[in-house]
Design an enzyme around this catalytic site. Sequence first.
Site, mmCIF file in Angstrom:
data_model
loop_
_atom_site.group_PDB
_atom_site.id
_atom_site.type_symbol
_atom_site.label_atom_id
_atom_site.label_comp_id
_atom_site.label_asym_id
_atom_site.label_seq_id
_atom_site.Cartn_x
_atom_site.Cartn_y
_atom_site.Cartn_z
ATOM 1 N N GLY A 37 0.866 -1.239 -0.144
ATOM 2 C CA GLY A 37 0.301 0.395 0.089
ATOM 3 C C GLY A 37 0.913 0.996 -0.054
ATOM 4 O O GLY A 37 2.101 1.253 0.270
ATOM 5 N N HIS A 260 -7.929 -7.271 6.527
ATOM 6 C CA HIS A 260 -6.154 -7.442 5.692
ATOM 7 C C HIS A 260 -5.020 -6.988 6.715
ATOM 8 O O HIS A 260 -3.417 -7.529 6.044
ATOM 9 C CB HIS A 260 -5.579 -6.829 4.248
ATOM 10 C CG HIS A 260 -4.996 -6.895 3.379
ATOM 11 N ND1 HIS A 260 -4.783 -8.453 3.203
ATOM 12 C CD2 HIS A 260 -4.211 -5.918 3.117
ATOM 13 C CE1 HIS A 260 -3.400 -8.196 2.288
ATOM 14 N NE2 HIS A 260 -3.231 -7.113 2.545
ATOM 15 N N TRP A 261 -4.698 -6.514 7.932
ATOM 16 C CA TRP A 261 -3.926 -6.188 8.733
ATOM 17 C C TRP A 261 -4.585 -6.931 10.333
ATOM 18 O O TRP A 261 -4.372 -5.626 11.140
ATOM 19 C CB TRP A 261 -3.435 -4.782 9.203
ATOM 20 C CG TRP A 261 -3.577 -4.006 8.084
ATOM 21 C CD1 TRP A 261 -2.953 -3.840 7.006
ATOM 22 C CD2 TRP A 261 -3.790 -2.302 7.729
ATOM 23 N NE1 TRP A 261 -2.972 -3.193 5.613
ATOM 24 C CE2 TRP A 261 -3.288 -1.742 6.779
ATOM 25 C CE3 TRP A 261 -4.662 -1.596 8.379
ATOM 26 C CZ2 TRP A 261 -3.246 -1.083 5.996
ATOM 27 C CZ3 TRP A 261 -4.233 -0.199 7.833
ATOM 28 C CH2 TRP A 261 -3.981 0.232 6.943
#
Length: 285
Positions: A37, A260-261
């Site tokens: 990202g 996602h984290w």
Amino acid sequence: MALAKEQTARMVRTRDWSLRYYEAGSGHPLVLLHGSGPGATGWSNFRGNIEALAEHFHVYAVDMPGWGESDPATVDQLDHVDAAIQFLDALGIPRAAFVGNSMGGQTSLRLATEHPGRISHLVTMGPPVGRMPSLFGAGDGPSEGLKVLIEAYQDPSPQNMRRLVEIMCYDKARFATPELCEARSQAALARPEHLANYVAGLPHGAPLPRWVDPARLRDIAVPTLLIHGRDDRVVSFESSLFLLANIPDSRLVLLNRCGHWAMIEHAEEFNRLVIDFVRGNPGDE
């Protein structure tokens, strides 16, 4: 007192790159690899994990080429596995445990198949696998989360960063704070060459022009821990189910209320999982 970013920040010159990394602790080497990202760095991805892990291991959280304070990289220069091996060589690390989120997980998977002698343990969080049969993924190309990620590269404003952070996590009220969104926006805008290289490289395979060969997953011989959020809107948890079915010495932890984290949303549990896994599977360290 909590570790500060400035305490742990280091630079190393490898054969091809100047790389920023964050170092703490002692013992068996543990390399943390961030995702793709905008504004992602070793520190931003793992600031909630480095100190806890450093109580047991020698931790290195790396800014890969093209991210953070490391050298810029065009798509034709991107080989994350080669950069990771150069990093190990520059610091004289013969073998390390690798812990990778998303892009960093794909890098760790490929490294385990191509350089098996350099990895002792493999831990992934939400890695894309590449070309695999998809039961749950969208049929029109990138996932919802990846589409937002690409838009944030094209326009890394605080507003787009909020959209990105919100889609990365399950608990938006807790994690998608104005402070985090502003910090990620500033980090991305501080290195416009990283943004430009990523966007220019998209038609040519950026950020992963090279992927692990799925046929070689069965060759991964090191103990492997797969961690995935059931609510991941960037990379479906089916990718980790596929890995579980193909990596012989693997186990999967699937977390509810997790996007996602995993290492950020469930930091304490993530830290315990990694510590217990690496210490409980000593192998031939």
